[in-house]
Design a protein around this motif. Structure first.
Motif, PDB file in Angstrom:
ATOM      1  N   LYS A   1      -9.656   7.665   3.791  1.00 24.82           N
ATOM      2  CA  LYS A   1      -8.649   7.402   2.756  1.00 24.82           C
ATOM      3  C   LYS A   1      -7.300   7.253   3.419  1.00 24.82           C
ATOM      4  O   LYS A   1      -7.091   7.688   4.552  1.00 24.82           O
ATOM      5  CB  LYS A   1      -8.629   8.474   1.679  1.00 24.82           C
ATOM      6  N   PHE A   2      -6.388   6.593   2.710  1.00 25.23           N
ATOM      7  CA  PHE A   2      -5.021   6.460   3.200  1.00 25.23           C
ATOM      8  C   PHE A   2      -4.077   6.358   2.006  1.00 25.23           C
ATOM      9  O   PHE A   2      -4.500   6.131   0.877  1.00 25.23           O
ATOM     10  CB  PHE A   2      -4.856   5.273   4.162  1.00 25.23           C
ATOM     11  N   TRP A   3      -2.792   6.551   2.272  1.00 21.53           N
ATOM     12  CA  TRP A   3      -1.748   6.488   1.254  1.00 21.53           C
ATOM     13  C   TRP A   3      -0.797   5.336   1.578  1.00 21.53           C
ATOM     14  O   TRP A   3      -0.352   5.206   2.708  1.00 21.53           O
ATOM     15  CB  TRP A   3      -0.938   7.788   1.232  1.00 21.53           C
TER      16      TRP A   3
ATOM     17  N   ALA B   1       1.453   2.176   6.465  1.00 15.92           N
ATOM     18  CA  ALA B   1       0.563   1.747   7.543  1.00 15.92           C
ATOM     19  C   ALA B   1      -0.756   2.505   7.470  1.00 15.92           C
ATOM     20  O   ALA B   1      -0.821   3.635   6.994  1.00 15.92           O
ATOM     21  CB  ALA B   1       1.220   1.980   8.895  1.00 15.92           C
ATOM     22  N   VAL B   2      -1.809   1.852   7.962  1.00 14.90           N
ATOM     23  CA  VAL B   2      -3.137   2.452   8.067  1.00 14.90           C
ATOM     24  C   VAL B   2      -3.540   2.369   9.527  1.00 14.90           C
ATOM     25  O   VAL B   2      -3.554   1.282  10.105  1.00 14.90           O
ATOM     26  CB  VAL B   2      -4.169   1.700   7.199  1.00 14.90           C
ATOM     27  N   VAL B   3      -3.864   3.505  10.121  1.00 18.60           N
ATOM     28  CA  VAL B   3      -4.181   3.562  11.543  1.00 18.60           C
ATOM     29  C   VAL B   3      -5.684   3.782  11.721  1.00 18.60           C
ATOM     30  O   VAL B   3      -6.254   4.708  11.144  1.00 18.60           O
ATOM     31  CB  VAL B   3      -3.374   4.680  12.242  1.00 18.60           C
TER      32      VAL B   3
ATOM     33  N   SER C   1     -10.584  -0.776  -2.500  1.00 20.27           N
ATOM     34  CA  SER C   1     -10.329  -1.562  -3.712  1.00 20.27           C
ATOM     35  C   SER C   1      -8.903  -1.371  -4.214  1.00 20.27           C
ATOM     36  O   SER C   1      -8.178  -0.481  -3.762  1.00 20.27           O
ATOM     37  CB  SER C   1     -11.304  -1.149  -4.814  1.00 20.27           C
ATOM     38  N   ASP C   2      -8.544  -2.182  -5.184  1.00 22.36           N
ATOM     39  CA  ASP C   2      -7.281  -2.075  -5.917  1.00 22.36           C
ATOM     40  C   ASP C   2      -6.043  -2.132  -5.038  1.00 22.36           C
ATOM     41  O   ASP C   2      -5.070  -1.418  -5.256  1.00 22.36           O
ATOM     42  CB  ASP C   2      -7.257  -0.792  -6.765  1.00 22.36           C
ATOM     43  N   GLN C   3      -6.051  -3.010  -4.076  1.00 26.55           N
ATOM     44  CA  GLN C   3      -4.891  -3.180  -3.199  1.00 26.55           C
ATOM     45  C   GLN C   3      -3.766  -3.858  -3.966  1.00 26.55           C
ATOM     46  O   GLN C   3      -3.998  -4.792  -4.721  1.00 26.55           O
ATOM     47  CB  GLN C   3      -5.269  -4.026  -1.984  1.00 26.55           C
TER      48      GLN C   3
ATOM     49  N   SER D   1      -9.371   5.013  -1.130  1.00 28.65           N
ATOM     50  CA  SER D   1     -10.539   5.578  -0.459  1.00 28.65           C
ATOM     51  C   SER D   1     -11.475   4.468  -0.011  1.00 28.65           C
ATOM     52  O   SER D   1     -11.643   3.458  -0.707  1.00 28.65           O
ATOM     53  CB  SER D   1     -11.300   6.508  -1.402  1.00 28.65           C
ATOM     54  N   PHE D   2     -12.104   4.690   1.143  1.00 29.13           N
ATOM     55  CA  PHE D   2     -13.054   3.718   1.673  1.00 29.13           C
ATOM     56  C   PHE D   2     -14.358   3.818   0.887  1.00 29.13           C
ATOM     57  O   PHE D   2     -14.898   4.896   0.686  1.00 29.13           O
ATOM     58  CB  PHE D   2     -13.315   3.981   3.160  1.00 29.13           C
ATOM     59  N   GLU D   3     -14.865   2.675   0.429  1.00 31.71           N
ATOM     60  CA  GLU D   3     -16.125   2.603  -0.316  1.00 31.71           C
ATOM     61  C   GLU D   3     -17.163   1.974   0.601  1.00 31.71           C
ATOM     62  O   GLU D   3     -17.085   0.794   0.906  1.00 31.71           O
ATOM     63  CB  GLU D   3     -15.945   1.753  -1.570  1.00 31.71           C
TER      64      GLU D   3
END
Length: 172
Positions: free
Chosen positions: A151-153, A141-143, A116-118, A160-162
């Motif tokens: 989760k990623f930064w 980037a998200v790998v 969420s909240d991209q 975080s993945f929901e």
């Protein structure tokens, strides 16, 4: 004239104007109607959007100004799993505030969950990576090398993945 009488007169005038316009078949609320757009290769884009709707995953039933679902494409992890990635942006009301979500589906189109909240829409850099437009020092980037990242930064923000909530699934 008292405030209440002025308000009543204004309301009555607005109502009479609305009836006059409505009687002539003119819709005075066109800019307020909910609009939905689905973009991407068909029929897959609509199939994923429907899966997201049925999962209560981000598409809003009503009360929004505009909603865009974009099917970005497919990523694969090193174990051979396929993930279909969608991006949905919902614009709310006159303020134009957007709620943006990154949706993840398994290869067959079943909804798995979302981030969420991209802030921005990423692009796919197949086979493993989502690339965000910013080139920040703190992540862009998200790998998916080992599957869906928990989760990623991106540019210092943590996402975080929901997981999909089975109890909120809709039936149609």
């Amino acid at each position: 004239m008292k405030v209440h009488a002025k308000l009543a007169l204004t309301s009555l005038s607005a109502l009479l104007l609305w009836h006059t316009v409505a009687a002539h078949g003119v819709d005075v609320c066109v800019k307020h109607k909910d609009k939905r757009f689905v973009t991407g290769p068909e029929p897959e884009a609509h199939k994923l959007y429907r899966a997201a709707c049925l999962a209560n995953a981000g598409p809003w039933p009503s009360g929004f100004t505009e909603e865009d679902f974009i099917y970005l494409g497919i990523l694969h992890d090193e174990a051979g799993n396929s993930y279909k990635i969608g991006y949905i942006s919902t614009i709310l009301g006159e303020s134009g505030r957007a709620t943006n979500r990154l949706l993840v589906f398994i290869g067959d189109g079943k909804y798995l969950g979302r981030y969420s909240d991209q802030e921005e829409q990423p692009a796919l850099d197949p086979p493993l990576t989502l690339e965000y437009p910013n080139k920040a020092k703190l992540g862009s980037a998200v790998v998916f090398k080992n599957g869906i990242p928990p989760k990623f930064w991106i540019d210092g923000d943590n996402y975080s993945f929901e997981m999909a909530n089975k109890s909120s699934m809709r039936t149609c």
